[in-house]
Scaffold this motif. Structure first.
Motif, short mmCIF file in Angstrom:
data_model
loop_
_atom_site.label_atom_id
_atom_site.label_comp_id
_atom_site.label_asym_id
_atom_site.label_seq_id
_atom_site.Cartn_x
_atom_site.Cartn_y
_atom_site.Cartn_z
N LYS A 164 0.84 -1.21 0.00
CA LYS A 164 0.00 0.00 0.00
C LYS A 164 0.87 1.25 0.00
O LYS A 164 0.56 2.22 -0.72
CB LYS A 164 -0.94 0.00 1.21
N PHE A 165 1.94 1.25 0.77
CA PHE A 165 2.86 2.40 0.80
C PHE A 165 3.40 2.69 -0.60
O PHE A 165 3.44 3.85 -1.03
CB PHE A 165 4.01 2.11 1.77
N VAL A 166 3.80 1.63 -1.32
CA VAL A 166 4.38 1.82 -2.65
C VAL A 166 3.33 2.31 -3.64
O VAL A 166 3.59 3.21 -4.45
CB VAL A 166 5.02 0.50 -3.14
N VAL A 167 2.12 1.74 -3.60
CA VAL A 167 1.07 2.15 -4.53
C VAL A 167 0.70 3.62 -4.29
O VAL A 167 0.53 4.39 -5.24
CB VAL A 167 -0.17 1.24 -4.39
N VAL A 168 0.59 4.03 -3.03
CA VAL A 168 0.27 5.42 -2.71
C VAL A 168 1.39 6.35 -3.20
O VAL A 168 1.12 7.42 -3.78
CB VAL A 168 0.02 5.60 -1.20
N ALA A 169 2.64 5.95 -2.98
CA ALA A 169 3.76 6.76 -3.45
C ALA A 169 3.77 6.86 -4.98
O ALA A 169 4.02 7.94 -5.54
CB ALA A 169 5.08 6.15 -2.96
N SER A 170 3.45 5.76 -5.66
CA SER A 170 3.43 5.76 -7.12
C SER A 170 2.31 6.65 -7.65
O SER A 170 2.51 7.41 -8.61
CB SER A 170 3.25 4.33 -7.64
N LEU A 171 1.12 6.56 -7.05
CA LEU A 171 0.01 7.40 -7.48
C LEU A 171 0.31 8.87 -7.23
O LEU A 171 -0.02 9.74 -8.06
CB LEU A 171 -1.26 6.99 -6.75
N SER A 172 0.94 9.17 -6.11
CA SER A 172 1.31 10.56 -5.81
C SER A 172 2.31 11.08 -6.82
O SER A 172 2.21 12.23 -7.30
CB SER A 172 1.88 10.66 -4.39
N GLY A 173 3.31 10.25 -7.18
CA GLY A 173 4.27 10.64 -8.20
C GLY A 173 3.63 10.81 -9.56
O GLY A 173 3.98 11.72 -10.33
N TYR A 174 2.69 9.92 -9.89
CA TYR A 174 1.95 10.02 -11.15
C TYR A 174 1.21 11.36 -11.22
O TYR A 174 1.27 12.08 -12.23
CB TYR A 174 0.95 8.85 -11.21
N LEU A 175 0.51 11.71 -10.13
CA LEU A 175 -0.23 12.97 -10.07
C LEU A 175 0.71 14.16 -10.22
O LEU A 175 0.46 15.09 -11.01
CB LEU A 175 -0.98 13.04 -8.74
N ALA A 176 1.82 14.15 -9.48
CA ALA A 176 2.76 15.27 -9.53
C ALA A 176 3.39 15.41 -10.91
O ALA A 176 3.53 16.52 -11.44
CB ALA A 176 3.84 15.09 -8.46
#
Length: 392
Positions: free
Chosen positions: A71-83
């Motif tokens: 979950k930590f990695v998926v949230v970090a990936s989605l945040s990076g995708y958004l940014a």
């Protein structure tokens, strides 16, 4: 739903965003060139730079998922995708409005693609690992199929979504791609973060030479598919001269390939109709046969061949990933597979000009067929080795 009652479809939605972003940007390339004043080769380099960062980042995220959870990695990936897409959209808009010069604009675009490569590289491996954690040992192949189908749906929907958004406003596709991960973050925030699984006795915690055949298979598959896709245009030019007709047939062929991929995932992989070794061997046979049809046949055979090849390729990916996971812990295995796929695409980028210069662009499909033949040989070798080990 999985055996544990936890749905993996939110994870498939996250993986689908990656497909939408990849293919949506390809549709937007002519408009991006026009709005920014950058050349097509500059944009191609920017897109490739982000993808090549998957090489070092994917294995690292695989290790992080085993320590901090998926979950930590998926949230970090989605945040990076958004940014990354927010930065990209902002840079393109400011350059189109002449509020940002080309040097500064290129700097922001490089930053955007760097964020993309370093963060989004963890998305699919973490989603696959998380789905397998939720599914239990007996349903891992089905869990992989769900994530792969999400990615395939994203690649299928990306071009029409981008084309529709472009008809509304030139910047609309970029804002759409930036908004997508925001909704995904809302979904994922409500998901239970399954704890990392402990490595079992037959899984290693580190790389060793016995893993090489599985990574070679992953690289060969990516090489094969990339050469096939790039080789479509030269092959079609043998049958028609008008560029518009060639583009139309390429769109139809790629849509057929995406549909065949989804059919394989839902009809064969997700119901687990074949064991892993027969699945891999069947995939190798279908890929070689399909590309042989594309190389040797006429236009109808080209259509039939891409369907057979794509069906086989969709069966191959979960097969070699599950074989690797028998020898290496889940998170690291998923990261190494993603890295091998990126290496395959990178090798394709190197081989395309060599094949085109030495033999002509019409031989790109033949190069893909040779890659599929090597894939078949490696798959047969793995089957022989597995049979010998089980006989001991």
């Amino acid at each position: 739903m999985t055996a544990s009652g936890k749905s993996v479809w939110p994870l498939a939605f996250c993986a689908g965003l990656l497909g939408i972003g990849q293919n949506g940007l390809l549709v937007m390339l002519p408009q991006l060139v026009q709005m920014t004043g950058l050349t097509l080769s500059t944009w191609a380099g920017l897109l490739m730079s982000g993808s090549m960062l998957f090489l070092p980042a994917s294995p690292w995220w695989g290790r992080v998922s085993e320590v901090k959870g998926c979950k930590f990695v998926v949230v970090a990936s989605l945040s990076g995708y958004l940014a990354s897409f927010a930065l990209l959209a902002l840079a393109v808009w400011l350059m189109a409005e002449k509020q940002l010069g080309i040097p500064a604009g290129v700097g922001v675009l490089i930053l955007s693609r760097t964020i993309y490569g370093l963060t989004v590289s963890g998305m699919v491996p973490a989603a696959q690992t998380w789905a397998m954690q939720r599914s239990g040992t007996e349903k891992r192949m089905a869990a992989l199929a769900v994530i792969s189908s999400g990615l395939s749906c994203g690649r299928l929907l990306g071009p029409p979504l981008a084309a529709f958004a472009l008809s509304l406003y030139p910047m609309a596709p970029l804002w759409l791609m930036a908004a997508g991960p925001l909704f995904a973050l809302i979904f994922i925030s409500r998901q239970y973060g399954d704890p990392p699984l402990e490595a079992v006795a037959h899984q290693a915690a580190r790389w060793h030479s016995g893993l090489l055949p599985f990574l070679v298979l992953a690289a060969l598959l990516a090489l094969c598919i990339s050469l096939m896709q790039i080789g479509l245009a030269p092959a079609l030019r043998d049958y028609m001269a008008a560029p518009a007709a060639v583009s139309r047939h390429i769109a139809w062929l790629l849509s057929l390939a995406a549909i065949a991929t989804l059919l394989a995932q839902f009809l064969i992989v997700r119901p687990q109709r074949l064991q892993i070794q027969p699945l891999l061997l069947s995939a190798a046979v279908l890929m070689s046969a399909g590309l042989g049809m594309m190389v040797a046949g006429n236009l109808p055979w080209l259509y039939a061949g891409i369907v057979v090849t794509s069906f086989g390729a969709a069966m191959a990916t979960p097969a070699y990933q599950l074989l690797l996971n028998q020898k290496l812990s889940l998170g690291k295995g998923a990261g190494l597979i993603a890295t091998s796929h990126t290496l395959g695409y990178g090798l394709s980028a190197l081989l395309i000009p060599v094949i085109s210069w030495r033999w002509g662009q019409t031989h790109l499909l033949a190069g893909a067929w040779i890659a599929s033949a090597i894939f078949f040989i490696v798959a047969c070798r793995l089957r022989t080795t597995a049979s010998a080990e089980s006989a001991r």
